[in-house]
Scaffold this active site. Structure first.
Site, PDB file in Angstrom:
ATOM      1  NE  ARG A 324      -4.062   0.468   0.655  1.00 20.54           N
ATOM      2  CZ  ARG A 324      -5.314   0.758   0.270  1.00 20.54           C
ATOM      3  NH1 ARG A 324      -5.585   1.888  -0.357  1.00 20.54           N
ATOM      4  NH2 ARG A 324      -6.293  -0.090   0.480  1.00 20.54           N
ATOM      5  NE  ARG A 356      -8.283   7.522  10.666  1.00 15.49           N
ATOM      6  CZ  ARG A 356      -8.965   8.356  11.445  1.00 15.49           C
ATOM      7  NH1 ARG A 356      -8.485   8.689  12.634  1.00 15.49           N
ATOM      8  NH2 ARG A 356     -10.116   8.856  11.047  1.00 15.49           N
ATOM      9  CD  GLU A 727      -7.349   3.004   5.963  1.00 14.24           C
ATOM     10  OE1 GLU A 727      -6.450   2.330   6.484  1.00 14.24           O
ATOM     11  OE2 GLU A 727      -7.876   2.702   4.873  1.00 14.24           O
TER      12      GLU A 727
END
Length: 776
Positions: A324, A356, A727
């Site tokens: 990510r 988060r 987020e």
């Protein structure tokens, strides 16, 4: 757009899109919200306290537990030998993370045993009586140590487009940089906790403060050597999670369940705050090295970046987290030629985990740092450099992983914030202030956010829900999502209430349970509402389909003449309460219960080829932050923040604005004051509020302006055309870090300040000295 504008924008919706309070708001502020430690304990409940390794690397050569067994209140001691099944708590069952280590020690704080006692205090006191002999070895503590030792938890992985090694030297200008990104402690208000209650036939009922009940169920079952159906996991609410209870709540549930199996009595484990911080993972910290070729206009031609992460002693969720980071290393910018390389370093520290943003914030921080670097060395305003590098039309709309950016509203959203924040007028005013102020320097930055919504592990993009319509017209709702204060439960309840045309008071929200909705995904990746509300909607419509058929058979009225609204059901020319219709349907033997299922469409991802569409859509936002820096002390104050954030058509604007404000402040803490420090022996030294500083009320900007971006809604078929909000707002706080950099840069134009995150006063002073050569 303010709340009145939002509400008036869609008058036909009575519950959805209304600013309804969080379902537990009153309970939260009055202390009535029951968490696991507030529950009435079953008679005979025992309490656990873990004993952990006093070294970061090596092995245990002797463990004498006899003094513990003689201590007051102690019933038993749990060791690795008491585990009948798998001694592994890793999310993917790779076998690299034991619940209790039998000998080998991989980090300071690793569990060696657990004391089981009549009271929590007796258990904690007894833990200190253990006699532990060890043979320590030299620990690998940080990223630099791991790079030298070449220790990794996973292989290198990269997104590559073109040949940046060839293209960068051919660009008109080449820029090289390196900086560090710190980690972050979750600091949830409710610490890690689990209560395990043994049942008949080997069953185990576990109350766990977890974002992933199904994973807890699965791992507990494997540890106990039973089938999954023998374990039920329940959670009504968490006192915060932030990713820290996605995978790392499992260990404490496993230990409680093992103790309950060993003793035959209910067992509870609640970590002390210091132990919680020492024994659980954090946000991944990084070393970032980049080389970029740019044109004279500041537009990127080619990029090569290496992001090396401290993963800790085991893999945990580092594959997905660091992937990510790569997915968001572009943030909002088009890279024609690039290599985004990641290294996942193994260290003798607790395994880092979800937090988060799930690695995305670190990737975005790199992108914004690079934009600032380009601006300062070219003499351009950072906002102009950012806008020049935005994704745009054909030819500049593909990410480094092959996905087209089809829903791009960057130019529109940033342009609107640029206007409403009075960016250019303030930029001029700041320049005048700095010219006249030798000590206090102001900085200003406007940074964007483009955040992909979906789990990149495609199989997780599914959800289930269970809806019951009772004969009195009340409704019971259950789904696989978990509530940790973010407002998921109230949003899903709003969707159900809207579908049946009743008030929110008619929908009963029930605790998440693996016995009701099985095989669930974690509540993470900002997808909780997207997935679970859709599943609940499917369940509602199944029930309504049966009611439509019943109405057609009973009154010969087609569905086009039936309305569910205003706590009534309009059937042709007749009107009745929902309870009347439900009773009539029940008497005609119509099923009034349904299990709904939803899976996200369109998404694909081939990791081996580094290509696909891993995200259903992007959520966008932008923030403009102004700071004042004292160049004599390194102290910093955030003076004003303007935010414009894209939530599509908001399901609940009050909840969404709260998430934006809270996410921003949490991100600001990560980038300014929350510093994690390990010593050379691998011991975390910042393991309490006395040494680890999260933001307080006084740190919230006095001038804090938040607006939801007005749009036609999500172009994809999301729930009521809304967008995820959990987020993305955290990354808006990067504007504060860039504004601090801007203030320091005013000391010596054309020099990029060497500022690491978090920008503590000490880090700011180091950057000031490096920028000015110590000449202040």
């Amino acid at each position: 757009m303010d709340l009145a504008d939002i509400i008036s924008g869609d008058q036909r919706l009575a519950v959805v899109r209304q600013p309804i309070a969080h379902d537990s708001a009153v309970k939260h502020v009055t202390g009535q919200a029951a968490y696991i430690d507030d529950m009435r304990e079953p008679t005979g409940t025992l309490h656990l306290a873990p004993g952990y390794a006093p070294i970061a690397a090596g092995r245990v050569t002797a463990l004498d537990l006899e003094p513990i067994l003689k201590a007051p209140g102690v019933v038993a001691v749990l060791t690795a030998e008491d585990i009948p099944g798998h001694n592994d708590i890793s999310p993917k069952e790779v076998g690299d993370d034991p619940a209790i280590t039998p000998e080998r020690v991989n980090f300071y704080g690793q569990v060696l045993f657990c004391v089981i006692a009549e009271t929590r205090m007796e258990a904690r006191r007894a833990v200190k009586l253990a006699r532990i002999a060890t043979a320590p070895s030299m620990p690998v503590i940080d990223v630099d140590d791991a790079l030298v030792a070449n220790t990794t938890v996973l292989p290198e992985y990269a997104f590559v487009r073109g040949d940046p090694i060839v293209e960068i030297p051919q660009a008109p200008r080449e820029i090289t940089g390196e900086f560090r990104i710190g980690g972050q402690e979750h600091f949830y208000l409710e610490g890690q906790i689990a209560l395990a209650i043994p049942g008949e036939d080997g069953d185990m009922y576990v109350h766990s403060s977890t974002q992933h009940p199904t994973e807890v169920q699965h791992v507990v079952a494997h540890a106990l050597a039973v089938h999954d159906n023998a374990v039920t996991v329940e959670i009504r609410r968490m006192g915060g999670g932030f990713g820290g209870k996605e995978s790392q709540a499992t260990q404490w549930a496993v230990l409680a369940a093992l103790a309950a199996r060993k003793t035959g009595r209910p067992c509870k484990l609640r970590l002390d705050r210091d132990d919680d911080m020492i024994m659980t993972g954090k946000r991944h910290d990084f070393r970032v090295d980049y080389n970029v070729g740019i044109g004279k206009d500041g537009v990127i031609r080619a990029l090569d970046v290496t992001l090396a992460a401290r993963c800790g002693h085991s893999e945990d969720l580092s594959l997905g987290v660091i992937d990510r980071t790569m997915f968001h290393a572009d943030n909002s910018y088009f890279y024609p030629t690039c290599r985004i390389l990641t290294r996942r370093m193994r260290t003798n520290t607790v395994s880092n985990t979800a937090f988060r943003g799930f690695g995305g914030p670190q990737g975005m921080l790199f992108a914004e740092r690079m934009m600032d670097h380009i601006a300062y060395v070219t003499g351009k305003d950072p906002l102009e450099v950012r806008k020049a590098n935005f994704y745009s039309g054909s030819g500049r709309d593909r990410t480094p992983y092959g996905m087209r950016v089809e829903d791009n509203i960057l130019h529109e959203l940033v342009g609107e914030l640029e206007r409403t924040s009075e960016y250019w007028d303030r930029r001029k005013a700041l320049a005048e202030f700095n010219a006249a102020s030798p000590v206090l320097k102001k900085g200003l930055a406007l940074t964007p956010v483009k955040f992909g919504i979906s789990f990149t592990l495609i199989q997780l993009n599914q959800a289930g829900a269970l809806v019951h319509l009772y004969r009195d017209g009340s409704i019971s709702l259950n789904h696989g999502g978990t509530e940790m204060g973010q407002g998921l439960f109230i949003k899903v309840a709003q969707v159900v209430a809207e579908e049946f045309g009743v008030g929110i008071d008619k929908v009963k929200i029930t605790a998440t349970s693996t016995a009701l909705v099985p095989n669930t995904s974690p509540t993470a990746a900002s997808s909780g509402t997207d997935l679970n509300a859709q599943a609940a909607l499917v369940a509602c419509r199944q029930i309504k389909e049966r009611l439509f058929d019943f109405i057609q058979e009973t009154w010969n009225v087609g569905r086009d003449r039936v309305q569910f609204r205003d706590d009534r059901v309009i059937v042709g020319n007749r009107e009745m309460k929902l309870g009347e219709l439900a009773t009539a349907a029940y008497e005609a033997r119509v099923q009034l219960s349904a299990a709904g299922y939803y899976k996200t469409p369109k998404i694909t991802w081939d990791r081996a080829k580094a290509n696909g569409r891993p995200f259903y859509y992007f959520a966008y936002g932008a923030a403009c932050s102004e700071v004042t820096v004292d160049t004599m002390t390194g102290e910093m104050r955030v003076d004003r923040v303007d935010i414009r954030h894209d939530v599509g058509k908001s399901l609940n604007p009050a909840i969404d604005i709260g998430q934006i404000e809270g996410g921003f402040v949490q991100g600001m803490g990560w980038l300014t004051g929350e510093e994690l420090v390990w010593d050379s022996a691998g011991r975390l030294r910042t393991h309490a509020p006395s040494t680890y500083k999260i933001p307080t009320a006084s740190d919230v900007p006095a001038d804090f302006r938040v607006a939801l971006h007005e749009s036609g809604g999500n172009r994809e078929d999301s729930i009521y055309r809304s967008k995820a909000v959990g987020e993305p707002p955290l990354m808006l706080a990067i504007s504060v870090f860039s504004a601090i950099t801007d203030a320091i840069a005013s000391l010596k134009p054309a020099v990029m300040p060497r500022l690491d995150a978090p920008a503590t006063p000490e880090a700011i002073m180091r950057a000031i000295r490096a920028t000015t050569g110590g000449d202040m």
